[in-house]
Design an enzyme around this catalytic site. Structure first.
Site, PDB file in Angstrom:
ATOM      1  N   ASP A 151      87.679  66.214 153.803  1.00 30.59           N
ATOM      2  CA  ASP A 151      87.752  67.614 154.230  1.00 30.59           C
ATOM      3  C   ASP A 151      87.451  68.573 153.087  1.00 30.59           C
ATOM      4  OD1 ASP A 151      88.391  66.837 156.792  1.00 30.59           O
ATOM      5  OD2 ASP A 151      90.553  66.909 156.449  1.00 30.59           O
ATOM      6  N   GLU A 192      83.483  72.587 150.735  1.00 27.92           N
ATOM      7  CA  GLU A 192      82.449  73.027 149.786  1.00 27.92           C
ATOM      8  C   GLU A 192      81.148  73.372 150.512  1.00 27.92           C
ATOM      9  OE1 GLU A 192      81.464  71.140 146.156  1.00 27.92           O
ATOM     10  OE2 GLU A 192      83.444  70.225 145.885  1.00 27.92           O
ATOM     11  N   GLY A 252      93.538  72.452 153.038  1.00 26.75           N
ATOM     12  CA  GLY A 252      93.804  71.577 151.909  1.00 26.75           C
ATOM     13  C   GLY A 252      93.714  72.223 150.546  1.00 26.75           C
TER      14      GLY A 252
END
Length: 591
Positions: free
Chosen positions: A231, A236, A541
């Site tokens: 993830d 990115e 995250g």
């Protein structure tokens, strides 16, 4: 047997022939949407006592009857849109997978039918899992073989949604550091088979892919971008591609009320990380081969993206989970134990649960319209979801601008905004179900991928036992929102303001609040620990550097090489006889 649909009855055959496949004579039929074949040898033997007429000399009615007395295992059909490749076989690679026991029959078959072509196509094995299978047909003459290869490839060339050139980024460090091996062994051969050209970049440091997409990549030569990783790697790609799109279109993404331009390139995800929640929630499994096949057939799934701001300054984009309180604390603590790998989340989860902190603040939000459903309507987002089929319109943009004006002019919520103040153990915004192997339903089972909303889940202060019961419902079939201390809202925008507003740095957030014990401090004796410090937001995250944020949902800002989770094993159609019973347009047969 259920009757065929009208659309299948009206199909016209492009080609039909009697060929050989694995030493058996088969009837092969191609229409514009389906390639079908069935064994004819057994039906001919059954009819030999009553008629000397060959299969192709019978009526359509008797042909259909003979199909029904045959076992279904002798009939196959494949959608043309799920054919991966068609190629003419060479003498040295025909049926190379056959065993030695069939060498004699194979030699005889090659002498009678020396020309062959192979069709590679998608098959469904376990739920949501795809594999690439091959079928080889033998022909008596080269012209017929070439005709089948040419016509099949012509039909594939009409599928303009399929990518031809891809830009691939591989994270060699994510997960168990298997990204490069997964791509080379499982994905690259499939891309080569489908004649897809791929430029591969192995990332060397954090944000390598993001920065390359933002400034250096020549995106005009590609049909899509693929990330091999978890993830974090997808994040990115997301930030690089969205930022590049806005820059190319002269859109200032730092303006909260800016109308962002959707990305034209689709994103493919080859799962190879510690967590692959985005892949799991959009495909239904974390399997590299399945994801590669979705890319090859050119699937397209729109997705919403949340843009996150602090004091009108852009922070990050999110497509899955924004979490404050419990999940933010778990991530903050786990960052200090990265050496443990995925196990760090379990350790930090237990520590955070035992700490049982709550945080005070004010959440204000703009509810979604009634036609988007509710988070508790049990309507799950699946492949072909009608809720997500709606295209963003100019009306949505006008309503967006009006909501911005109303919010700025009226802070008490009387212009459509709702305001809730309280003490919260967790505040979560789920833009998708957030399902994963450990939690098959996810945080919000009825969240949609592309309806322009996010599900805002508020967990107020409660006892440790009640919160444990709430967490358990993420892994069973019970309604996880059916608690007095949990409420959920489907929203287009929201803001959060912690009680003690102050500028909080990332370094401050990484330091755990000092705890003394677990004594009851709540008026309701719910054994919560109140801390004057802030929690932190986890954004897909990553830890955000500020606690006070404002969030807007950008409807269908990106597209993935996916089709959503398929509800069940899907067949091409229920009665393959309709293909053989249809009138041929350019028939060809081999006697």
């Amino acid at each position: 047997m259920t009757g065929p649909s009208d659309s299948m009855q009206k199909q016209h055959r492009l080609l039909s022939a009697r060929l050989f496949q694995k030493h058996r004579q088969v009837e092969v039929v191609l229409s514009r949407s389906v390639l079908a074949w069935k064994e004819t040898e057994k039906s001919q033997k059954r009819s030999s006592s009553t008629s000397q007429t060959g299969c192709f000399g019978t009526t359509r009615k008797s042909l259909a009857f003979r199909y029904e007395i045959n076992s279904k295992s002798h009939s196959h059909a494949v959608q043309v849109c799920e054919i991966v490749a068609v190629r003419k076989m060479k003498d040295d690679d025909q049926d190379s997978t056959d065993t030695r026991r069939s060498e004699k029959k194979e030699k005889q078959l090659s002498q009678l039918y020396p020309h062959a072509f192979t069709v590679s196509y998608v098959t469904r094995t376990r739920p949501h899992q795809w594999r690439c299978s091959d079928v080889t047909f033998h022909c008596a003459n080269e012209d017929l073989c070439q005709q089948w290869v040419q016509v099949l490839n012509e039909q594939l060339s009409l599928l303009t949604n399929r990518p031809k050139n891809l830009l691939v980024y591989i994270n060699p460090y994510g997960g168990k550091q298997r990204g490069q091996r997964i791509y080379e062994q499982k994905v690259a051969p499939l891309f080569h088979l489908a004649c897809i050209s791929a430029d591969v970049i192995v990332t060397e440091q954090a944000n390598h892919a993001r920065d390359h997409l933002k400034t250096e990549a020549n995106l005009d030569k590609y049909d899509g971008v693929v990330c091999v990783g978890g993830d974090g790697m997808f994040s990115e790609i997301l930030h690089g591609l969205v930022t590049r799109t806005q820059n190319d279109n002269k859109v200032d993404q730092d303006q909260p009320d800016a109308e962002l331009v959707p990305c034209s390139l689709r994103i493919g995800i080859i799962p190879a990380g510690s967590t692959d929640c985005i892949c799991f929630a959009t495909v239904g499994t974390n399997d590299p081969v399945t994801s590669a096949l979705h890319i090859i057939v050119g699937d397209s799934q729109p997705m919403d993206v949340c843009s996150v701001y602090h004091n009108d300054i852009f922070l990050r984009y999110s497509v899955s989970l924004l979490g404050y309180g419990f999940y933010g604390d778990v991530l903050t603590d786990s960052e200090r134990n990265r050496w443990l790998g995925p196990a760090r989340y379990d350790l930090s989860g237990v520590k955070t649960f035992l700490s049982h902190n709550y945080y005070e603040g004010t959440i204000s939000f703009l509810p979604a319209e009634n036609n988007t459903g509710t988070p508790r309507d049990k309507l799950q987002c699946r492949s072909g979801c009608f809720v997500c089929q709606r295209e963003p319109s100019s009306k949505d943009n006008k309503e967006w601008e009006m909501s911005e004006d109303n919010e700025k002019s009226d802070k008490d919520g009387s212009s459509g905004w709702s305001v809730i103040r309280g003490k919260f153990i967790a505040i979560n915004a789920a833009s998708m179900s957030c399902a994963c192997p450990r939690s098959p339903k996810g945080l919000s089972p009825s969240a949609h991928l592309a309806d322009g909303t996010t599900d805002l889940i508020l967990v107020r202060e409660c006892s440790r036992l009640d919160f444990f019961r709430h967490l358990l419902r993420h892994i069973n079939k019970d309604d996880q929102f059916d608690h007095s201390f949990v409420e959920v809202h489907r929203v287009k925008k929201f803001r959060f303001q912690p009680r003690h507003h102050e500028l909080v740095s990332l370094e401050d957030l990484s330091e755990s609040p000092k705890k003394t014990d677990f004594r009851p401090v709540c008026p309701t004796q719910s054994t919560c620990n109140y801390t004057g410090t802030h929690s932190s937001w986890t954004c897909d995250g990553e830890i955000l550097p500020h606690a006070a944020i404002q969030v807007s949902v950008q409807c269908q800002l990106i597209r993935l090489f996916a089709r959503g989770i398929e509800e069940q094993q899907q067949c091409v159609f229920e009665d393959p006889c309709t293909v053989w019973a249809s009138e041929p347009s350019t028939p060809s047969s081999v006697d």
